[in-house]
Design an enzyme around this catalytic site. Structure first.
Site, PDB file in Angstrom:
ATOM      1  N   ARG A  81      52.531  38.697  42.150  1.00 51.98           N
ATOM      2  CA  ARG A  81      53.574  39.226  40.537  1.00 51.98           C
ATOM      3  C   ARG A  81      53.001  40.470  40.081  1.00 51.98           C
ATOM      4  NH1 ARG A  81      49.771  35.989  37.200  1.00 51.98           N
ATOM      5  NH2 ARG A  81      48.729  35.415  38.937  1.00 51.98           N
ATOM      6  N   HIS A 139      43.152  30.097  38.085  1.00 56.15           N
ATOM      7  CA  HIS A 139      44.104  31.041  37.809  1.00 56.15           C
ATOM      8  C   HIS A 139      45.611  30.499  37.821  1.00 56.15           C
ATOM      9  CE1 HIS A 139      46.337  33.701  40.536  1.00 56.15           C
ATOM     10  NE2 HIS A 139      45.138  34.251  40.408  1.00 56.15           N
TER      11      HIS A 139
END
Lengths: 251, 662
Positions: free
Chosen positions: B269, B249
């Site tokens: 994000r 990740h």
């Protein structure tokens, strides 16, 4: 930067035990659970501790640290003075299995007694419509990570084993409140159930549960008090009482 | 002989995360006597840590979304190495699985018109993730946990009913036991609390044990993630597929050291957060690969406009699939443009008001405040890649989740194929539900098919399992299992990490072989009651076996694709796209074999532009495809048949198997 620190940890099982002193390395930014893990890896391989995520999300590593119920993974070492001894003991309200691990099955038994979510029979999956403002009240309670710190700290059961039979505790009160406030739950007797079967009346709103909640859920103000108030509304409001009597007589 | 608790069930589910609970619910709804075995307490499984959401093309926020778009995104995210049938079933069934959760009592965040809200995420073209703030996994597991309790209450009220659902918390399975003719006959393990052994006798076992992240030093995974199901399957004779693909990740915490690896959700994000290097540059614009060029914004202005007007602008490159973003961060740090603690900056503080951040990302706000003394509403976070997910897993039939061993099923992270070389964020929670349900149904059907001829556990197999489990106590003054685990984690981190090279992988295999020998001689002191050193000693065996699979497959695949990046073979190679690497166990040795990737039917290929397929496929494939695509005679029926669960299962198992060429 690492320093040597003094730890005292309760070691033992249901037959008894004692605090054991350890000197252990502590590094910058560490939490109590890091130090417990270092002890396991270096000095006490069989030290029993329950933990999973180490990120404050699963609620497994509950213990009493210097007498305060806390999550070990969210207690930074920097909150203690450099020369302070850190004492870690198991949750006091639940029976010890070994070292820092306790038998928390009481909480699961109480959860099994609460009537489940009762979905509206006329709505099919995909047809549920709820407004954000209406789900937010229940969502606050669904933040609960079931660390059982509130259950551990509640004085109704903390030193009163006998009350466990009749008292479900704060975690289960907010479960009841969550269902009561669920916009589409069809059961209408959740408050009465909390009063009659969960022992809501034993709570005298000292807010100890709210203080220890790592998720900052306002257990007392937003969960327990509204449940109590509305129980009071229905059970003791003379007009409601009269209405129910008249209604009953007519039927 | 050692005392053993013996229990008998129709279906045993190993693992109590999303996939395990959903499988158990389904088996119980089919009237089976079902056991769920959890390594931790009930409701604490790793699913609880999922943050962003569950991807399902409900079209609540953007009505253009549908299963076909979700399928396309999933295949692109996996660089076309996914098993097409799993990706198809997943995309089609995910909405029903999410809606079903509402009938169990789940409370997702809402749209203004009262539907389930959906958020943007990396690789998904439309807002697709059903979520609850940034604690979606908790909502999912609590909802399923409460549904299990609801079913138990029903069973309590009807003691004469056939089915039941029992939960065995803090119980670890160490071996799957087979009968004389190689069918699953049960599962053997121990209860943590007492250290006592337990034998679950059952013809159908569903593996839902999650992943392998604890073999890595920097990981977002919890202690349970020791590859148990992967190893149990191998030792039972099943095979694993795609093990070289491990997802790092892109955004884990990097400081302080003790929290290194803890996840920072992609929602940061998705909701507008940007990645910056030490020069303050939004560096992701420099890392858009050719295959994705046309779908991502080229300027900051366009990227910023996309949040409000996604139909007329392209998405920001911060929302590329995870493998791309992780590699980009790695490259920036390597180039000397990292943050003080070896990551990059992830900033929301300049992107939205403090109060919005606290509402939309409450766990992240809390996590950084408490663990790092960072107020994310006022300053950027420091983040870097962390081992998060394994795409590889048990090789299963897509429709039934059945492994090659009769009676063995696998769902969720422990199963392979669905995500290809890289999983999109949000596709895991929906994967758990879709394939958890299918596993429960298939295990129930399998039980019905063998009920007249139930497999029996051979006593010799039980005795062998007992001996293996007790071995660490029998060894005197052997090695400390914790020290061994730390060495393993260092080896995997340094030599089988995000960027790989042949010489390092070979070195890793030598080190793993050494560790395997040493692990046979670990010793444990104290008793069997809740003894973590003993638990770890037994877990180590699984971690080492699975790590070897990862390293061997990684050495074999000579290209870079998704969660497998080779420094010495930096490009994606269309010839390798046609190959699945399959690991199995021969004696004590892991064997890696090549197998053709199941070919996607032309109806599904038609969902993609030929120009896009050109980037992934070989000339030979394209030639066949171009001739196929001109033959309009090929009907759509194959695709549509899979739309319904019942029809799909019987009707399309055949084509699934055909493609798998097992």
């Amino acid at each position: 930067m690492s320093t040597m620190r003094d730890f005292r940890i309760w070691r033992g099982d249901e037959t008894g035990g004692a605090l054991v002193d350890y000197q252990v390395e502590v590094n910058e930014g560490e939490v109590v659970l890091d130090v417990i893990h270092r002890l396991q890896a270096t000095q006490a391989p069989d030290l029993a501790v329950r933990w999973n995520c180490k990120a404050g999300k699963c609620g497994s590593c509950s213990a009493e640290i210097n007498g305060k119920p806390r999550l070990m993974c969210m207690t930074r070492m920097s909150v203690f003075a450099p020369d302070e001894t850190v004492t870690v003991t198991p949750l006091r309200t639940f029976p010890v299995i070994r070292d820092l691990v306790t038998d928390v099955s009481y909480n699961y038994e109480k959860a099994r007694q609460i009537p489940a979510f009762a979905p509206p029979p006329d709505l099919r999956p995909g047809e549920y419509r709820m407004m954000q403002v209406d789900v937010e009240r229940s969502q606050e309670f669904r933040k609960c990570i079931e660390c059982f710190l509130c259950q551990n700290t509640c004085h109704v059961t903390r030193d009163h084993e006998e009350n466990k039979r009749v008292f479900a505790g704060p975690r289960l009160f907010i479960r009841a409140a969550e269902l009561d406030m669920h916009p589409l739950d069809t059961r209408k007797d959740r408050k009465e159930f909390a009063q009659a079967e969960q022992g809501l009346g034993y709570c005298n709103i000292t807010k100890c549960c709210t203080e220890v909640c790592p998720e900052h859920i306002k257990i007392t103000d937003n969960g327990i008090i509204p449940m109590k108030e509305r129980v009071v509304d229905r059970r003791y409001d003379p007009l409601v009482w009269l209405g129910s009597k008249i209604f009953r007589r007519r039927s | 002989m050692t005392e053993i608790e013996r229990l008998s069930f129709d279906v045993v589910v190993i693992g109590a995360g999303g996939a395990g609970l959903r499988a158990a619910i389904e088996a119980r709804l089919h009237g089976k006597r079902t056991a769920v075995v959890c390594k931790s307490l009930f409701g604490k499984a790793h699913t609880v840590m999922a943050e962003g959401g569950a991807a399902a093309a409900m079209g609540n926020v953007n009505p253009r979304d549908n299963w076909k778009v979700h399928f396309q995104d999933t295949m692109r995210g996996g660089k076309f190495l996914n098993h097409w049938r799993m990706a198809e079933l997943h995309a089609k069934e995910a909405p029903d699985r999410i809606w079903e959760l509402e009938t169990y009592g789940a409370l997702f965040d809402r749209t203004p018109d009262g539907k389930i809200s959906q958020r943007n995420f990396g690789g998904h073209q439309y807002p697709r993730l059903a979520h609850v703030g940034d604690r979606t996994g908790l909502e999912l597991i609590r909802t399923l946990q409460q549904k299990v309790v609801a079913l138990q209450q029903e069973d309590d009220a009807n003691p004469d009913s056939d089915g039941c659902i029992e939960v065995y918390a803090e119980c670890t399975i160490t071996e799957i036991l087979l009968d004389e003719i190689g069918r699953v006959a049960g599962a053997f393990g121990y209860r943590r609390e007492s250290g006592q052994f337990v034998l679950f006798q059952a013809p159908a076992v569903v593996l839902a044990t999650g992943g392998i992240g604890k073999s890595y030093k920097v990981t977002s995974n919890s202690w349970e993630y020791t590859g148990d199901g992967h190893a149990l399957a191998l030792r039972a004779g099943a095979s694993l597929v795609n093990m070289e693909f491990v997802q790092f990740h892109p955004t884990g915490m990097v400081w302080p050291p003790s929290v290194k690896g803890i996840l920072v959700t992609e929602s940061v994000r998705g909701d507008g957060g940007v990645l910056l290097n030490s020069e303050g540059r939004r560096f992701m614009f420099d890392y858009v690969p050719d295959v994705f060029r046309s779908q991502y914004a080229e300027t900051e202005e366009e990227a910023d406009r996309w949040y409000d007007d996604p139909d007329n602008n392209r998405r920001p490159p911060e929302l590329l699939p995870r493998d791309e973003v992780a590699r980009a961060i790695n490259a920036e740090v390597k180039a000397g443009r990292g943050s003080p603690h070896g990551g990059v900056f992830l900033d929301v503080s300049t992107r939205m008001p403090a109060e919005v951040i606290r509402r939309r990302l409450p766990s992240m706000y809390h996590q950084f405040k408490e663990l790092a003394d960072v107020d994310i509403t006022a300053e950027p976070m420091e983040v870097g890649p962390t081992c998060h997910y394994v795409m590889g897993g048990v090789d299963v039939d897509p429709d039934s989740t059945a492994a090659s061993v009769p009676g063995l099923f696998a769902a969720g992270e422990v199963a392979g194929g669905m995500h290809g070389s890289n999983r999109l964020g949000g596709n895991s929670l929906s994967d758990l539900l879709v394939f958890g349900r299918r596993a429960g149904a298939a295990a129930a059907a399998y039980h019905s098919s063998v009920v007249g001829d139930l497999p029996q556990v051979p006593e010799s197999a039980v005795a062998a399992a007992v001996e293996t489990a007790l071995a660490p106590f029998a060894t005197e003054s052997g090695e400390n299992p914790y020290a061994l685990q730390q060495e393993l984690q260092q080896v995997m981190n340094d030599l089988v990490g995000i960027i790989r090279r042949a010489d390092e992988l070979e070195q890793a295999l030598v080190r793993l072989a050494e560790l395997k020998e040493r692990a046979k001689k670990v010793s444990v002191t104290g008793g069997r009651r809740y003894n973590p050193a003993w638990h770890l000693a037994l877990d180590l065996r699984n971690m080492l076996l699975v790590s070897e699979c990862v390293a061997r497959a990684a050495l074999e695949r000579k290209e870079s694709r998704g969660g497998h990046t080779r420094d010495d073979y930096p490009d994606m190679d269309p010839a390798w796209r046609r190959i699945n690497l399959v690991c199995s166990l021969r004696g004590d040795t892991v064997v890696v074999e090549h197998r053709p990737l199941p070919a996607m039917p032309v109806e599904l290929l038609r969902l993609f532009d030929i120009e896009e397929l050109r980037k992934y496929m070989t000339e030979e494939e394209l030639a066949v495809l171009e001739s196929d695509m001109t033959e309009s005679a090929i009907g759509q029926s194959g695709v549509e048949a899979g739309a319904e669960f019942g029809a799909g299962r019987s009707g399309s198992t055949a084509d699934g198997k055909e493609g798998t060429s097992r």
